[in-house]
Design a protein around this motif. Structure first.
Motif, short mmCIF file in Angstrom:
data_model
loop_
_atom_site.label_atom_id
_atom_site.label_comp_id
_atom_site.label_asym_id
_atom_site.label_seq_id
_atom_site.Cartn_x
_atom_site.Cartn_y
_atom_site.Cartn_z
N UNK A 121 0.83 -1.21 0.00
CA UNK A 121 0.00 0.00 0.00
C UNK A 121 0.86 1.25 0.00
N UNK A 122 0.44 2.24 -0.80
CA UNK A 122 1.12 3.53 -0.85
C UNK A 122 0.12 4.63 -0.54
N UNK A 123 0.63 5.72 0.02
CA UNK A 123 -0.24 6.85 0.36
C UNK A 123 -1.00 7.32 -0.87
N UNK A 124 -2.30 7.49 -0.71
CA UNK A 124 -3.13 7.93 -1.82
C UNK A 124 -3.90 6.81 -2.49
N UNK A 125 -3.53 5.55 -2.22
CA UNK A 125 -4.26 4.42 -2.79
C UNK A 125 -5.68 4.37 -2.24
N UNK A 126 -6.61 3.92 -3.06
CA UNK A 126 -8.00 3.76 -2.64
C UNK A 126 -8.08 2.59 -1.65
N UNK A 127 -8.59 2.86 -0.46
CA UNK A 127 -8.65 1.81 0.56
C UNK A 127 -9.59 0.68 0.15
N UNK A 128 -10.48 0.94 -0.81
CA UNK A 128 -11.39 -0.11 -1.27
C UNK A 128 -10.67 -1.19 -2.07
N UNK A 129 -9.44 -0.90 -2.52
CA UNK A 129 -8.69 -1.89 -3.29
C UNK A 129 -7.69 -2.66 -2.44
N UNK A 130 -7.73 -2.47 -1.12
CA UNK A 130 -6.81 -3.21 -0.24
C UNK A 130 -7.10 -4.71 -0.32
N UNK A 131 -6.05 -5.49 -0.47
CA UNK A 131 -6.16 -6.95 -0.47
C UNK A 131 -5.98 -7.42 0.97
N UNK A 132 -7.10 -7.73 1.62
CA UNK A 132 -7.06 -8.02 3.05
C UNK A 132 -6.39 -9.37 3.35
N UNK A 133 -6.46 -10.30 2.44
CA UNK A 133 -5.82 -11.60 2.66
C UNK A 133 -4.29 -11.45 2.69
N UNK A 134 -3.74 -10.73 1.70
CA UNK A 134 -2.30 -10.52 1.66
C UNK A 134 -1.86 -9.65 2.83
N UNK A 135 -2.70 -8.66 3.19
CA UNK A 135 -2.39 -7.78 4.31
C UNK A 135 -2.30 -8.58 5.61
N UNK A 136 -3.25 -9.51 5.81
CA UNK A 136 -3.26 -10.33 7.03
C UNK A 136 -2.06 -11.29 7.06
N UNK A 137 -1.71 -11.81 5.90
CA UNK A 137 -0.61 -12.79 5.85
C UNK A 137 0.75 -12.13 6.07
N UNK A 138 0.95 -10.91 5.54
CA UNK A 138 2.25 -10.25 5.62
C UNK A 138 2.36 -9.30 6.81
N UNK A 139 1.22 -8.88 7.34
CA UNK A 139 1.23 -7.90 8.42
C UNK A 139 1.42 -6.48 7.92
N UNK A 140 1.47 -6.29 6.60
CA UNK A 140 1.60 -4.96 6.02
C UNK A 140 0.49 -4.77 4.98
N UNK A 141 -0.09 -3.56 4.92
CA UNK A 141 -1.19 -3.34 3.97
C UNK A 141 -0.72 -3.46 2.52
#
Length: 305
Positions: A59-79
């Motif tokens: 994730x980078x500043x300015x990205x649309x939060x609706x496009x966050x991949x929650x599975x990858x975020x949970x697995x890596x601990x980083x958005x």
């Protein structure tokens, strides 16, 4: 009101249609969309370009939060966010009505000229977005078909055919019989590949309710949009007070514009046809927009009027 660049409002020339090549940058995503600019109370649903999944990145500043991949975020601990790429090489087929009915203009442009202007803008915009552009140019008694191509030469062919078609109708001393719009819709169904975006530009004076099935057939496999070109006089808007002859492709009549009954009668006929198009829009799920030939195209799209 000044005429658009290189235009005299009656004939068509290559310079006035090439002019829109530079103007289309104003409606390139992600800044804004031409269709969202034109959207109004007649839009029945929101339809846009298809999106294909491309990749996931941090994730980078300015990205649309609706496009966050929650599975990858949970697995890596980083958005992480999903990236998408737009579909390319989509066929865009433009129907342009240049029939005798469109050769009317009480203020600035003939309806046929305004139709050619919006067709040129859509063509250049589609080309810039790497789509394939085709056209069906309706001259009333015959159609000119241009198959979708991804080369600029295809657009230039379309523009040249519109110029020649406009000149042909203007030079006719005895107007040829204008065929039903149904024949053009049959040809349009044949010309447009499945998955096309089909834009129908006309005043729809030749549209009747029995053509609904042809629009239904067209929209089953394509995204269809309706653009109605109208003249202010058709809505009863005129400062002229007097008796004048008016004609269409079928008859000529003398009308007394000093009489409010005359002006309201003209407006009522226009509203009746508009109601038919709104019903078609609602029942078929087809976006519908109006453009006046009494104002320059870019003035209407910018909202500065």
């Amino acid at each position: 009101m000044e005429l658009p660049a290189y235009s005299n409002g009656v004939t068509l020339g290559l310079k006035e249609l090439l002019f829109y090549k530079q103007q289309c940058v104003a409606w390139l995503p992600p800044a804004r969309s031409l269709w969202s600019t034109m959207a109004g109370q007649h839009q029945s649903r929101k339809l846009g370009r298809g999106m294909d999944f491309s990749e996931v990145r941090q994730y980078q500043a300015g990205d649309d939060i609706r496009t966050i991949d929650w599975r990858v975020t949970a697995r890596t601990g980083k958005p992480h966010t999903k990236l998408f790429s737009e579909e390319r090489e989509k066929p865009v087929v433009i129907y342009v009505d240049l029939s005798a009915n469109m050769h009317m203009g009480s203020r600035l442009l003939l309806k046929s000229v305004q139709a050619a202007h919006i067709a040129a803008l859509i063509s250049w915009l589609s080309f810039t977005q790497k789509d394939r552009i085709g056209a069906l140019i309706d001259l009333g008694d015959r159609q000119i078909e241009i198959k979708p191509k991804s080369h600029q030469s295809g657009i230039l062919t379309m523009l040249q055919k519109m110029i020649e078609g406009q000149a042909e109708i203007l030079q006719q001393t005895n107007r040829n019989e204008v065929n039903s719009m149904a024949e053009s819709l049959v040809a349009l169904n044949r010309l447009a590949p499945k998955g096309s975006e089909v834009i129908v530009i006309s005043d729809y004076t030749r549209y009747h309710d029995d053509m609904t099935s042809l629009f239904n057939q067209l929209r089953q496999h394509n995204l269809v949009r309706l653009i109605q070109i109208y003249d202010p006089l058709e809505r009863g808007e005129t400062s002229f007070r007097g008796v004048e002859s008016v004609s269409d492709s079928r008859q000529t009549r003398w009308l007394n514009f000093s009489a409010g009954k005359t002006r309201s009668g003209i407006k009522k006929a226009f509203e009746t046809q508009k109601d038919r198009l709104e019903l078609l829009s609602r029942t078929q799920g087809i976006p519908y927009t109006q453009l006046s030939c009494g104002l320059p195209l870019l003035t209407q799209l910018s909202g500065k009027f």
